[in-house]
Design an enzyme around this catalytic site. Sequence first.
Site, PDB file in Angstrom:
ATOM      1  N   GLY A  10       0.817  -1.206   0.000  1.00 45.54           N
ATOM      2  CA  GLY A  10       0.000   0.000   0.000  1.00 45.54           C
ATOM      3  C   GLY A  10       0.855   1.261   0.000  1.00 45.54           C
ATOM      4  O   GLY A  10       2.086   1.203   0.139  1.00 45.54           O
ATOM      5  N   SER A  12       3.037   4.248   0.796  1.00 46.87           N
ATOM      6  CA  SER A  12       3.972   4.495   1.904  1.00 46.87           C
ATOM      7  C   SER A  12       3.975   5.979   2.270  1.00 46.87           C
ATOM      8  O   SER A  12       3.453   6.822   1.536  1.00 46.87           O
ATOM      9  CB  SER A  12       5.387   4.053   1.529  1.00 46.87           C
ATOM     10  N   TRP A  14       6.454   7.931   2.157  1.00 46.95           N
ATOM     11  CA  TRP A  14       7.219   8.702   1.166  1.00 46.95           C
ATOM     12  C   TRP A  14       6.515   8.748  -0.180  1.00 46.95           C
ATOM     13  O   TRP A  14       6.734   9.686  -0.953  1.00 46.95           O
ATOM     14  CB  TRP A  14       8.642   8.150   1.039  1.00 46.95           C
ATOM     15  N   ARG A  60       7.450  -1.511   4.647  1.00 48.45           N
ATOM     16  CA  ARG A  60       6.169  -1.251   3.974  1.00 48.45           C
ATOM     17  C   ARG A  60       5.606  -2.502   3.308  1.00 48.45           C
ATOM     18  O   ARG A  60       4.379  -2.696   3.283  1.00 48.45           O
ATOM     19  CB  ARG A  60       6.317  -0.091   2.981  1.00 48.45           C
ATOM     20  N   GLU A  86      12.490  -3.123  -3.348  1.00 50.64           N
ATOM     21  CA  GLU A  86      12.270  -2.164  -4.421  1.00 50.64           C
ATOM     22  C   GLU A  86      13.587  -1.897  -5.148  1.00 50.64           C
ATOM     23  O   GLU A  86      14.673  -2.178  -4.623  1.00 50.64           O
ATOM     24  CB  GLU A  86      11.710  -0.868  -3.810  1.00 50.64           C
ATOM     25  N   ARG A  87      13.500  -1.384  -6.342  1.00 45.62           N
ATOM     26  CA  ARG A  87      14.686  -0.934  -7.067  1.00 45.62           C
ATOM     27  C   ARG A  87      15.412   0.133  -6.237  1.00 45.62           C
ATOM     28  O   ARG A  87      14.782   0.982  -5.623  1.00 45.62           O
ATOM     29  CB  ARG A  87      14.241  -0.347  -8.407  1.00 45.62           C
ATOM     30  N   HIS A  88      16.741   0.058  -6.227  1.00 47.88           N
ATOM     31  CA  HIS A  88      17.540   1.046  -5.493  1.00 47.88           C
ATOM     32  C   HIS A  88      17.727   2.289  -6.375  1.00 47.88           C
ATOM     33  O   HIS A  88      18.260   2.192  -7.480  1.00 47.88           O
ATOM     34  CB  HIS A  88      18.908   0.466  -5.123  1.00 47.88           C
ATOM     35  N   TYR A  89      17.275   3.438  -5.864  1.00 50.41           N
ATOM     36  CA  TYR A  89      17.314   4.666  -6.662  1.00 50.41           C
ATOM     37  C   TYR A  89      18.576   5.501  -6.457  1.00 50.41           C
ATOM     38  O   TYR A  89      18.622   6.663  -6.851  1.00 50.41           O
ATOM     39  CB  TYR A  89      16.069   5.522  -6.397  1.00 50.41           C
ATOM     40  N   ARG A 113      13.606   7.207 -14.036  1.00 49.86           N
ATOM     41  CA  ARG A 113      12.473   6.503 -13.423  1.00 49.86           C
ATOM     42  C   ARG A 113      11.936   5.374 -14.286  1.00 49.86           C
ATOM     43  O   ARG A 113      11.587   4.321 -13.786  1.00 49.86           O
ATOM     44  CB  ARG A 113      11.322   7.487 -13.139  1.00 49.86           C
ATOM     45  N   ARG A 114      11.836   5.599 -15.598  1.00 51.03           N
ATOM     46  CA  ARG A 114      11.040   4.695 -16.416  1.00 51.03           C
ATOM     47  C   ARG A 114      11.827   3.835 -17.396  1.00 51.03           C
ATOM     48  O   ARG A 114      11.301   2.823 -17.845  1.00 51.03           O
ATOM     49  CB  ARG A 114       9.997   5.496 -17.215  1.00 51.03           C
ATOM     50  N   HIS A 181       7.157  -4.878  -4.074  1.00 53.36           N
ATOM     51  CA  HIS A 181       7.199  -3.478  -4.487  1.00 53.36           C
ATOM     52  C   HIS A 181       6.908  -3.331  -5.973  1.00 53.36           C
ATOM     53  O   HIS A 181       6.982  -4.297  -6.729  1.00 53.36           O
ATOM     54  CB  HIS A 181       8.579  -2.909  -4.169  1.00 53.36           C
TER      55      HIS A 181
END
Length: 231
Positions: A10, A12, A14, A60, A86-89, A113-114, A181
């Site tokens: 769901g 988060s 952030w 999360r 999740e992917r590490h940004y 991002r994409r 994620h």
Amino acid sequence: MLKLVLVRHGQSLWNLENKFTGWTDVGLSDKGIQEAKEAGQVLKEKGYTFDIAYTSVLKRANDTLYLILEELGLNIPIKYSYKLNERHYGALQGLNKKETADKYGDEQVKLWRRSADVRPPELSIEDERYPGNDEKYKDLSKEELPKTENLLDTVKRVIEYWNSDIKKDLEENKKVIIAAHGNSLRGLVKYLDNLSDEEVVSLEIPTGNPLVYELDENLKPVRHYYLKDVK
């Protein structure tokens, strides 16, 4: 027919603040808690039960899973792995997405991002956001600790984990749920549906709506659907 259920966590805190999150360990917002409960409720209404659950090591996703299992009244084994994170940004983590777009331009941020193969700027190993400085990753090797990732990096680790762990449970006819994620689940869907790098870029997985895969005996998808959309 085997069934595999995927749930994106769901909203988060952030997500709510429009920040790049990645491996930052933030909790669910009030809306996110409600989304997780609703996912559990729809699974219960449709008669779903599970033998084993998989999730990342991030709060999360963990809390989403716990709320779902609570709604279902289930106490089952849970396997945790950073490979479902999740992917590490990279150096974008913690930055506001709009402010980042204002600074670097919409096109550059869209690429980060994409696109499937472009990595955001790296973190240095001295940065407190580098996972090597987090106790929960103390057993990982230097090669397993990302300074940044693109989507294909995320896909690679997710599929490694599918082959090493998740697949075996499905082959043993266990009912499996994965709470993870947006990008780690996109990676798994890319693999299951044999999507191209171009096709996965436009794939969106909604939060809190269980995605059901029906698989044949070779674990090849026969069909898939979102449970809330089934009448």
